[in-house]
Structures are given as structure tokens and as C-alpha cells.
Design an enzyme around this catalytic site. Structure first.
Site, PDB file in Angstrom:
ATOM      1  N   LEU A  51       0.865  -1.175   0.000  1.00  0.00           N
ATOM      2  CA  LEU A  51       0.000   0.000   0.000  1.00  0.00           C
ATOM      3  C   LEU A  51       0.900   1.223   0.000  1.00  0.00           C
ATOM      4  O   LEU A  51       1.980   1.216   0.600  1.00  0.00           O
ATOM      5  CB  LEU A  51      -0.901   0.021   1.245  1.00  0.00           C
ATOM      6  N   ASP A  52       0.458   2.285  -0.671  1.00  0.00           N
ATOM      7  CA  ASP A  52       1.222   3.526  -0.683  1.00  0.00           C
ATOM      8  C   ASP A  52       1.469   4.027   0.734  1.00  0.00           C
ATOM      9  O   ASP A  52       0.680   3.763   1.653  1.00  0.00           O
ATOM     10  CB  ASP A  52       0.466   4.611  -1.455  1.00  0.00           C
ATOM     11  N   PHE A  53       2.520   4.786   0.890  1.00  0.00           N
ATOM     12  CA  PHE A  53       2.884   5.410   2.160  1.00  0.00           C
ATOM     13  C   PHE A  53       1.687   6.081   2.822  1.00  0.00           C
ATOM     14  O   PHE A  53       1.430   5.903   4.012  1.00  0.00           O
ATOM     15  CB  PHE A  53       4.000   6.437   1.901  1.00  0.00           C
ATOM     16  N   THR A  55      -1.558   5.650   2.212  1.00  0.00           N
ATOM     17  CA  THR A  55      -2.791   4.857   2.237  1.00  0.00           C
ATOM     18  C   THR A  55      -2.811   3.960   3.473  1.00  0.00           C
ATOM     19  O   THR A  55      -1.810   3.334   3.816  1.00  0.00           O
ATOM     20  CB  THR A  55      -2.889   3.973   0.976  1.00  0.00           C
ATOM     21  N   ARG A 152      -5.191   6.848  -7.458  1.00  0.00           N
ATOM     22  CA  ARG A 152      -4.945   8.283  -7.329  1.00  0.00           C
ATOM     23  C   ARG A 152      -4.951   8.962  -8.706  1.00  0.00           C
ATOM     24  O   ARG A 152      -5.556  10.023  -8.895  1.00  0.00           O
ATOM     25  CB  ARG A 152      -3.620   8.505  -6.595  1.00  0.00           C
TER      26      ARG A 152
END
Length: 206
Positions: A51-53, A55, A152
């Protein structure tokens, strides 16, 4: 202490908090991450997906080589069912839709991604609007591919960037928000050893 949603001898499902890397980044200051923190209690833990930083939400990790291989194959074959919840800028005029736009790295503005019809990889997202207020909408997102920053950039491409996103919104759209408004709230997959279907949920924190 992490919110561990599920644990057995071969896998973990945890709630990743926002503003935490999934794996170590480059440089001493980016060593702190989900995996290194979990290794204190689960020394054999291995990342399966990320998962993105910014998120938060559900992420599955393996505890041995066999389960890591089995789970990785599932993600390569797009077996898991993932759902995210987000708050986006503006009011969506439709109740549901699909975004099919190819994505590629924006090399001049890394780590950003961009829509690129020549070099981009095929990317697919279904979305469903579940509520609207004066200047934003709440949406459920179903990614059918797993490109970096897919949700995004896809939402930005239709004019409704995720609120609080420092990469893809202007200052007015991320100032005043304590975080990026994106959370992985549902995850379904096959158990890597026993094969039965598992489903997990995480309450959206915003």
C-alpha cells in the site's frame, strides 16, 4: 502495536496505518516501515503486495517461503478482491463508472505516475459513489489491476482527485486534511495452504 486482523502459522492480515512505508525505502531515514516493525514479533514475515505510504488499510503478509509464493501467485493472477474507500474533490455526477486508462511513470516528477497512451500499462478501476456533500464525494473503488498510484491517478484523470493527496492535488485540496483520504477497507483471497476463501474488513477511519 499493530492492529492484526488475522494471524495463523503461514500468513498475517494487518491494518497498515497511514504515512508508513510498506517496505524500507532508500536511505537510513526510510528504514522504518511496516515490515521492519512486524519483524520484531514475526521475524519471518515477508511482503506480498504494498500500500502507498499515505494509504491505510488491509494488507496481507506471508510468514514462510511457501505461503509467500502461493500468495504472490494469487496477486499475479488477480485472484484477490480488493476494495478501497476514498473521499474525492467535487461531486460526481454519475453513481458508478469504469476508468480504463494506461499508466506509466512520470520520470520528471518521480514518484508520480501519469496517463500515457503510448507507453503506459493497461489499468482498470471500477468506482461507485455512495454519498455526496457540498464539495466532495465518497466513493468505493475496485481496482482490477494493481499499478502504482492507480487509484490516485485514475480519479485525478476524471477531475476528482483524492482529498489530502499531496502529489495529485493543489494546495487547497490537501491543506486542511490530516491525511490522504484513501483506505483499503475490504480484502478477499484464498488461504495459501488450505485453499478456502477468506474475507476481511476494516472500518474506514475518515
Amino acid at each position: 502495536m499493530f492492529d492484526i486482523v488475522y494471524a495463523d502459522d503461514v500468513m498475517l492480515v494487518v491494518n497498515k496505518p497511514e504515512d508508513l512505508l510498506s517496505v524500507p525505502g532508500i536511505g537510513e531515514e526510510k528504514k522504518d516501515c511496516l515490515v521492519t516493525r512486524l519483524q520484531r514479533e514475526f521475524p519471518t514475515v515477508r511482503i506480498v503486495h504494498r500500500l502507498d505510504f499515505a494509504t491505510s488499510g488491509l494488507i496481507v503478509l506471508a510468514l514462510n517461503a511457501g505461503s509467500h509464493r502461493a500468495l504472490s501467485i494469487q496477486f499475479q493472477n488477480r485472484v484477490p478482491k480488493k476494495r478501497y474507500q476514498a473521499r474525492v474533490h467535487g461531486q460526481l455526477t454519475e453513481d458508478k463508472g469504469e476508468i480504463l486508462l494506461p499508466l506509466a511513470p512520470d520520470w520528471e516528477r518521480r514518484p508520480r505516475m501519469k496517463v500515457d497512451h503510448e507507453l503506459g500499462k493497461p489499468s482498470q478501476t471500477h468506482w461507485e459513489c455512495i454519498s455526496r456533500d457540498q464539495d466532495s464525494s465518497r466513493v468505493l473503488l475496485y481496482p482490477h489491476t494493481g499499478r502504482s498510484h492507480q487509484l490516485r491517478v485514475h480519479l485525478l484523470s476524471i477531475g476528482h482527485p483524492i482529498l489530502g493527496d499531496v502529489f495529485y492535488t493543489d494546495e487547497a485540496q490537501h491543506q486542511g486534511y490530516p491525511r490522504m483520504m484513501l483506505h483499503a477497507d475490504r480484502l478477499g483471497l484464498e488461504h495459501p495452504v488450505q485453499g478456502h476463501w477468506l474475507e476481511f474488513s476494516s472500518e474506514c477511519p475518515f
